[in-house]
Design a protein around this motif. Structure first.
Motif, PDB file in Angstrom:
ATOM      1  N   THR A   1     -20.609   1.565   6.689  1.00  0.00           N
ATOM      2  CA  THR A   1     -19.735   1.183   7.799  1.00  0.00           C
ATOM      3  C   THR A   1     -18.359   0.765   7.291  1.00  0.00           C
ATOM      4  OG1 THR A   1     -21.679   0.356   8.945  1.00  0.00           O
ATOM      5  CG2 THR A   1     -19.554  -0.400   9.761  1.00  0.00           C
ATOM      6  N   LYS A   2     -17.337   1.084   8.066  1.00  0.00           N
ATOM      7  CA  LYS A   2     -15.989   0.623   7.727  1.00  0.00           C
ATOM      8  C   LYS A   2     -15.895  -0.875   7.970  1.00  0.00           C
ATOM      9  CE  LYS A   2     -13.517   4.858   8.784  1.00  0.00           C
ATOM     10  NZ  LYS A   2     -12.520   5.492   9.645  1.00  0.00           N
ATOM     11  N   CYS A   3     -15.142  -1.540   7.130  1.00  0.00           N
ATOM     12  CA  CYS A   3     -14.939  -2.983   7.271  1.00  0.00           C
ATOM     13  C   CYS A   3     -14.023  -3.233   8.471  1.00  0.00           C
ATOM     14  CB  CYS A   3     -14.329  -3.565   6.006  1.00  0.00           C
ATOM     15  SG  CYS A   3     -13.953  -5.325   6.121  1.00  0.00           S
ATOM     16  N   ARG A   4     -14.551  -3.928   9.465  1.00  0.00           N
ATOM     17  CA  ARG A   4     -13.742  -4.176  10.666  1.00  0.00           C
ATOM     18  C   ARG A   4     -12.602  -5.141  10.378  1.00  0.00           C
ATOM     19  NH1 ARG A   4     -18.153  -7.784  13.985  1.00  0.00           N
ATOM     20  NH2 ARG A   4     -18.498  -9.195  12.272  1.00  0.00           N
ATOM     21  N   HIS A   5     -12.769  -5.991   9.381  1.00  0.00           N
ATOM     22  CA  HIS A   5     -11.711  -6.942   9.035  1.00  0.00           C
ATOM     23  C   HIS A   5     -10.573  -6.258   8.281  1.00  0.00           C
ATOM     24  CE1 HIS A   5     -14.143 -10.234  10.460  1.00  0.00           C
ATOM     25  NE2 HIS A   5     -15.162  -9.781   9.733  1.00  0.00           N
ATOM     26  N   ALA A   6     -10.909  -5.242   7.489  1.00  0.00           N
ATOM     27  CA  ALA A   6      -9.883  -4.528   6.723  1.00  0.00           C
ATOM     28  C   ALA A   6      -8.913  -3.814   7.652  1.00  0.00           C
ATOM     29  CB  ALA A   6     -10.528  -3.537   5.768  1.00  0.00           C
ATOM     30  N   LEU A   7      -9.406  -3.343   8.785  1.00  0.00           N
ATOM     31  CA  LEU A   7      -8.544  -2.645   9.735  1.00  0.00           C
ATOM     32  C   LEU A   7      -7.421  -3.548  10.234  1.00  0.00           C
ATOM     33  CD1 LEU A   7     -11.224  -0.725  11.826  1.00  0.00           C
ATOM     34  CD2 LEU A   7      -9.684   0.212  10.103  1.00  0.00           C
ATOM     35  N   TYR A   8      -7.676  -4.863  10.246  1.00  0.00           N
ATOM     36  CA  TYR A   8      -6.676  -5.831  10.710  1.00  0.00           C
ATOM     37  C   TYR A   8      -6.039  -6.599   9.561  1.00  0.00           C
ATOM     38  CZ  TYR A   8      -8.931  -4.714  15.081  1.00  0.00           C
ATOM     39  OH  TYR A   8      -9.444  -4.035  16.153  1.00  0.00           O
ATOM     40  N   GLY A   9      -6.411  -6.223   8.341  1.00  0.00           N
ATOM     41  CA  GLY A   9      -5.850  -6.896   7.176  1.00  0.00           C
ATOM     42  C   GLY A   9      -6.367  -8.304   6.978  1.00  0.00           C
TER      43      GLY A   9
ATOM     44  N   MET B   1     -11.501 -11.108   3.727  1.00  0.00           N
ATOM     45  CA  MET B   1     -11.294 -12.120   2.688  1.00  0.00           C
ATOM     46  C   MET B   1     -11.864 -11.697   1.334  1.00  0.00           C
ATOM     47  SD  MET B   1     -13.849 -15.100   3.871  1.00  0.00           S
ATOM     48  CE  MET B   1     -15.544 -14.828   4.269  1.00  0.00           C
ATOM     49  N   PHE B   2     -12.585 -10.571   1.292  1.00  0.00           N
ATOM     50  CA  PHE B   2     -13.176 -10.124   0.045  1.00  0.00           C
ATOM     51  C   PHE B   2     -12.309  -9.117  -0.702  1.00  0.00           C
ATOM     52  CE2 PHE B   2     -16.711 -11.265   2.849  1.00  0.00           C
ATOM     53  CZ  PHE B   2     -17.266 -12.289   2.091  1.00  0.00           C
ATOM     54  N   GLY B   3     -11.509  -8.370   0.013  1.00  0.00           N
ATOM     55  CA  GLY B   3     -10.709  -7.325  -0.611  1.00  0.00           C
ATOM     56  C   GLY B   3     -11.531  -6.057  -0.784  1.00  0.00           C
ATOM     57  N   GLU B   4     -10.844  -4.976  -1.036  1.00  0.00           N
ATOM     58  CA  GLU B   4     -11.506  -3.678  -1.114  1.00  0.00           C
ATOM     59  C   GLU B   4     -12.566  -3.596  -2.209  1.00  0.00           C
ATOM     60  OE1 GLU B   4     -10.348   1.063  -1.457  1.00  0.00           O
ATOM     61  OE2 GLU B   4      -8.781  -0.443  -1.368  1.00  0.00           O
ATOM     62  N   ASP B   5     -12.312  -4.205  -3.365  1.00  0.00           N
ATOM     63  CA  ASP B   5     -13.244  -4.096  -4.493  1.00  0.00           C
ATOM     64  C   ASP B   5     -14.526  -4.895  -4.304  1.00  0.00           C
ATOM     65  OD1 ASP B   5     -11.501  -2.396  -5.802  1.00  0.00           O
ATOM     66  OD2 ASP B   5     -10.513  -4.023  -6.876  1.00  0.00           O
ATOM     67  N   LYS B   6     -14.449  -6.051  -3.678  1.00  0.00           N
ATOM     68  CA  LYS B   6     -15.622  -6.919  -3.557  1.00  0.00           C
ATOM     69  C   LYS B   6     -16.348  -6.816  -2.222  1.00  0.00           C
ATOM     70  CE  LYS B   6     -13.970 -10.250  -6.907  1.00  0.00           C
ATOM     71  NZ  LYS B   6     -13.587 -11.628  -7.161  1.00  0.00           N
ATOM     72  N   CYS B   7     -15.717  -6.229  -1.243  1.00  0.00           N
ATOM     73  CA  CYS B   7     -16.322  -6.098   0.081  1.00  0.00           C
ATOM     74  C   CYS B   7     -17.426  -5.040   0.034  1.00  0.00           C
ATOM     75  CB  CYS B   7     -15.261  -5.704   1.109  1.00  0.00           C
ATOM     76  SG  CYS B   7     -15.892  -5.611   2.795  1.00  0.00           S
ATOM     77  N   TRP B   8     -18.521  -5.284   0.746  1.00  0.00           N
ATOM     78  CA  TRP B   8     -19.630  -4.338   0.794  1.00  0.00           C
ATOM     79  C   TRP B   8     -19.333  -3.156   1.698  1.00  0.00           C
ATOM     80  CZ3 TRP B   8     -23.996  -8.426   1.836  1.00  0.00           C
ATOM     81  CH2 TRP B   8     -24.279  -9.116   0.652  1.00  0.00           C
ATOM     82  N   PHE B   9     -18.272  -3.226   2.491  1.00  0.00           N
ATOM     83  CA  PHE B   9     -17.965  -2.193   3.469  1.00  0.00           C
ATOM     84  C   PHE B   9     -16.738  -1.394   3.033  1.00  0.00           C
ATOM     85  CE2 PHE B   9     -20.088  -5.735   5.490  1.00  0.00           C
ATOM     86  CZ  PHE B   9     -21.189  -5.105   6.013  1.00  0.00           C
ATOM     87  N   VAL B  10     -16.553  -0.246   3.638  1.00  0.00           N
ATOM     88  CA  VAL B  10     -15.484   0.677   3.271  1.00  0.00           C
ATOM     89  C   VAL B  10     -14.149   0.197   3.836  1.00  0.00           C
ATOM     90  CG1 VAL B  10     -14.659   3.044   3.522  1.00  0.00           C
ATOM     91  CG2 VAL B  10     -17.087   2.610   3.128  1.00  0.00           C
ATOM     92  N   HIS B  11     -13.118   0.241   3.001  1.00  0.00           N
ATOM     93  CA  HIS B  11     -11.777  -0.192   3.379  1.00  0.00           C
ATOM     94  C   HIS B  11     -10.826   0.977   3.485  1.00  0.00           C
ATOM     95  CE1 HIS B  11     -11.473  -4.738   2.594  1.00  0.00           C
ATOM     96  NE2 HIS B  11     -12.727  -4.428   2.845  1.00  0.00           N
ATOM     97  N   GLU B  12     -11.144   1.921   4.301  1.00  0.00           N
ATOM     98  CA  GLU B  12     -10.182   3.005   4.513  1.00  0.00           C
ATOM     99  C   GLU B  12     -10.163   3.352   5.993  1.00  0.00           C
ATOM    100  OE1 GLU B  12     -12.772   6.920   3.385  1.00  0.00           O
ATOM    101  OE2 GLU B  12     -11.818   5.882   1.744  1.00  0.00           O
ATOM    102  N   ALA B  13      -9.000   3.403   6.501  1.00  0.00           N
ATOM    103  CA  ALA B  13      -8.828   3.771   7.902  1.00  0.00           C
ATOM    104  C   ALA B  13      -8.478   5.250   7.958  1.00  0.00           C
ATOM    105  CB  ALA B  13      -7.709   2.948   8.516  1.00  0.00           C
TER     106      ALA B  13
END
Length: 105
Positions: free
Chosen positions: A61-69, A72-84
């Motif tokens: 699943t895409k990280c819903r928080h990354a979509l809004y910037g 708090m984990f950042g792309e490397d540590k987050c378990w979810f995908v950080h690409e829109a």
């Protein structure tokens, strides 16, 4: 297997939790996490989630928080995908431009 469920601490229902709630699971035994996509087994949830992101990225699943910037984990540590996708990036860029213009007024 849900470690929290095994310890009696999972607050999610069987349908909502990502991990299996097994009534027959030994209470003292640490759960193992089996990947449904490749059948590899992991000792910890973190290792399992990192594996999913690295080996099965399209299924994560895409990280819903990354979509809004706001992740708090950042792309490397987050378990979810950080690409829109491109349309989401365009919308985000447009919102940033509008905010800058509004702040200039």
């Amino acid at each position: 297997m849900c470690r929290d469920y095994a310890e009696g601490n999972c607050t999610l229902s069987d349908d909502m939790c990502w991990f299996v709630h097994d009534e027959g699971q030994d209470q003292g035994k640490a759960p193992e996490f089996k990947c449904d996509l490749c059948d590899k087994v992991f000792k910890g949830r973190s290792d399992f989630m990192k594996h999913r992101k690295l080996e099965h990225r399209p299924a994560v699943t895409k990280c819903r928080h990354a979509l809004y910037g706001t992740c708090m984990f950042g792309e490397d540590k987050c378990w979810f995908v950080h690409e829109a996708d491109k349309s989401e990036k365009i919308i985000q860029n447009n919102q940033e431009v509008f905010e800058k213009l509004f702040n200039m007024m």
